[in-house]
Design a protein around this motif. Structure first.
Motif, short mmCIF file in Angstrom:
data_model
loop_
_atom_site.label_atom_id
_atom_site.label_comp_id
_atom_site.label_asym_id
_atom_site.label_seq_id
_atom_site.Cartn_x
_atom_site.Cartn_y
_atom_site.Cartn_z
N ASP A 74 35.23 71.35 -4.58
CA ASP A 74 34.99 71.06 -3.16
C ASP A 74 36.12 70.18 -2.65
O ASP A 74 36.03 68.95 -2.70
N GLY A 75 37.16 70.80 -2.15
CA GLY A 75 38.32 70.05 -1.70
C GLY A 75 38.04 69.16 -0.52
O GLY A 75 38.58 68.05 -0.41
N ALA A 76 37.16 69.61 0.39
CA ALA A 76 36.86 68.82 1.58
C ALA A 76 36.24 67.48 1.22
O ALA A 76 36.42 66.48 1.92
N ALA A 77 35.50 67.43 0.12
CA ALA A 77 34.87 66.18 -0.30
C ALA A 77 35.87 65.21 -0.91
O ALA A 77 35.59 64.01 -1.01
N ILE A 78 37.01 65.71 -1.35
CA ILE A 78 38.01 64.86 -1.99
C ILE A 78 38.86 64.13 -0.96
O ILE A 78 38.95 62.90 -0.97
N ASP A 79 39.48 64.88 -0.06
CA ASP A 79 40.31 64.23 0.96
C ASP A 79 40.34 65.04 2.26
O ASP A 79 41.37 65.13 2.92
N GLY A 80 39.17 65.62 2.57
CA GLY A 80 39.08 66.39 3.81
C GLY A 80 39.38 65.57 5.04
O GLY A 80 39.95 66.07 6.02
N GLY A 81 39.04 64.27 5.01
CA GLY A 81 39.31 63.40 6.16
C GLY A 81 40.79 63.21 6.40
O GLY A 81 41.26 63.25 7.54
N LEU A 82 41.54 63.04 5.31
CA LEU A 82 42.99 62.89 5.44
C LEU A 82 43.61 64.19 5.92
O LEU A 82 44.53 64.19 6.75
N TYR A 83 43.10 65.31 5.41
CA TYR A 83 43.58 66.61 5.86
C TYR A 83 43.38 66.76 7.37
O TYR A 83 44.28 67.20 8.09
N THR A 84 42.21 66.37 7.86
CA THR A 84 41.93 66.46 9.29
C THR A 84 42.85 65.56 10.09
O THR A 84 43.32 65.93 11.18
N ASP A 85 43.15 64.39 9.56
CA ASP A 85 44.08 63.48 10.25
C ASP A 85 45.46 64.14 10.41
O ASP A 85 46.09 64.02 11.47
N PRO B 244 41.12 75.08 2.89
CA PRO B 244 40.51 74.17 3.87
C PRO B 244 40.13 74.88 5.17
O PRO B 244 39.22 74.42 5.88
N CYS B 245 40.81 75.99 5.49
CA CYS B 245 40.45 76.71 6.72
C CYS B 245 39.05 77.29 6.64
O CYS B 245 38.45 77.62 7.67
N ARG B 246 38.49 77.41 5.44
CA ARG B 246 37.13 77.92 5.27
C ARG B 246 36.11 76.78 5.20
O ARG B 246 34.99 76.91 5.71
N ALA B 247 36.51 75.70 4.58
CA ALA B 247 35.59 74.56 4.48
C ALA B 247 35.56 73.76 5.78
O ALA B 247 34.52 73.17 6.12
N LEU B 248 36.68 73.73 6.51
CA LEU B 248 36.79 72.98 7.76
C LEU B 248 37.32 73.91 8.86
O LEU B 248 38.46 73.76 9.32
N PRO B 249 36.52 74.88 9.26
CA PRO B 249 37.01 75.94 10.14
C PRO B 249 37.40 75.48 11.54
O PRO B 249 38.11 76.19 12.26
N HIS B 250 36.98 74.29 11.95
CA HIS B 250 37.28 73.83 13.30
C HIS B 250 38.56 72.97 13.36
O HIS B 250 38.96 72.56 14.45
N ASP B 251 39.18 72.72 12.22
CA ASP B 251 40.43 71.96 12.22
C ASP B 251 41.58 72.83 12.73
O ASP B 251 41.54 74.06 12.68
#
Length: 226
Positions: free
Chosen positions: A12-23, A97-104
């Motif tokens: 689960d990549g989004a749980a590791i550093d999904g916040g930084l990815y979104t930034d 990440p485009c699948r785990a965080l589709p709105h980014d």
């Protein structure tokens, strides 16, 4: 493109550093002037490393067999790093990440579901080149290292990878390349010497063949010696 195996682990990549990815992708959303250059570089920037390697090869033609052995080892190191990295992808089947965080915000189209994110192939290849070139020529290798860091950053910027995908890809490429080039640089010079004595000499050395240059022609029958 990879396929999952029975022993695959769903990371689960989004749980590791999904916040930084979104930034980072939010930064991309607000830097439109950088979007196109970053997208082009992220897609085809690997070609720069081929140019660097050609420059290292041209330089090594005037150097000893050890330098040329390191140059010839570089493509082998890059391929090995890619293979190792692809094997890791098959174990840690991390969705993009485009699948785990589709709105980014995304600059690169979302790949197929079985094209996994962890680790980044682009970054692995870039750092494999960079580390090999550092072992060949410090100046050229430093330029390649800066380019590799930019490549890794661009993969997050365009939305293709999480930061940890890039970090682990850099580690895989660096370690595999370091080991491969050091080993072949030690073992391959005798092979380079043999190749330099044959038909491949113009590709492997800029020095003339001294044996041929100093060889005296055999006089033809009936000719008189001076």
């Amino acid at each position: 493109m990879t396929t999952s195996s029975p022993t695959a682990l769903a990371l689960d990549g989004a749980a590791i550093d999904g916040g930084l990815y979104t930034d980072v992708t939010d930064f991309a959303r607000h830097t439109h002037w950088l979007n196109e250059p970053a997208t082009v570089f992220s897609s085809i920037g690997i070609g720069l490393f081929v140019v660097y390697l050609l420059a290292a090869w041209w330089r090594a033609r005037g150097q000893g067999s050890t330098a040329m052995a390191a140059v010839l080892a570089t493509p082998i190191a890059v391929v090995l790093a890619y293979v190792v990295n692809s094997g890791i992808k098959d174990v840690f089947v991390e969705p993009r990440p485009c699948r785990a965080l589709p709105h980014d915000f995304l600059l690169e189209a979302c790949p197929a579901p079985d094209d996994y994110a962890f680790p980044s192939n682009h970054t692995t290849v870039a750092f494999a080149f960079a580390v090999a070139l550092l072992l060949i020529a410090r100046g050229l290798g430093s330029l390649a290292l800066v380019t590799a860091i930019a490549m890794g950053a661009s993969r997050v910027y365009v939305g293709a990878h999480y930061p940890h995908d890039v970090a682990v890809g850099a580690l895989v490429g660096s370690v595999v390349s370091l080991i491969t080039v050091l080993v072949l640089r030690r073992l391959a010079p005798p092979l380079v010497d043999r190749l330099r004595a044959g038909a491949l000499r113009p590709l492997l050395s800029s020095q003339p063949d001294r044996h041929r240059r100093h060889a005296r022609p055999t006089p033809e029958p009936g000719s008189s010696r001076p």
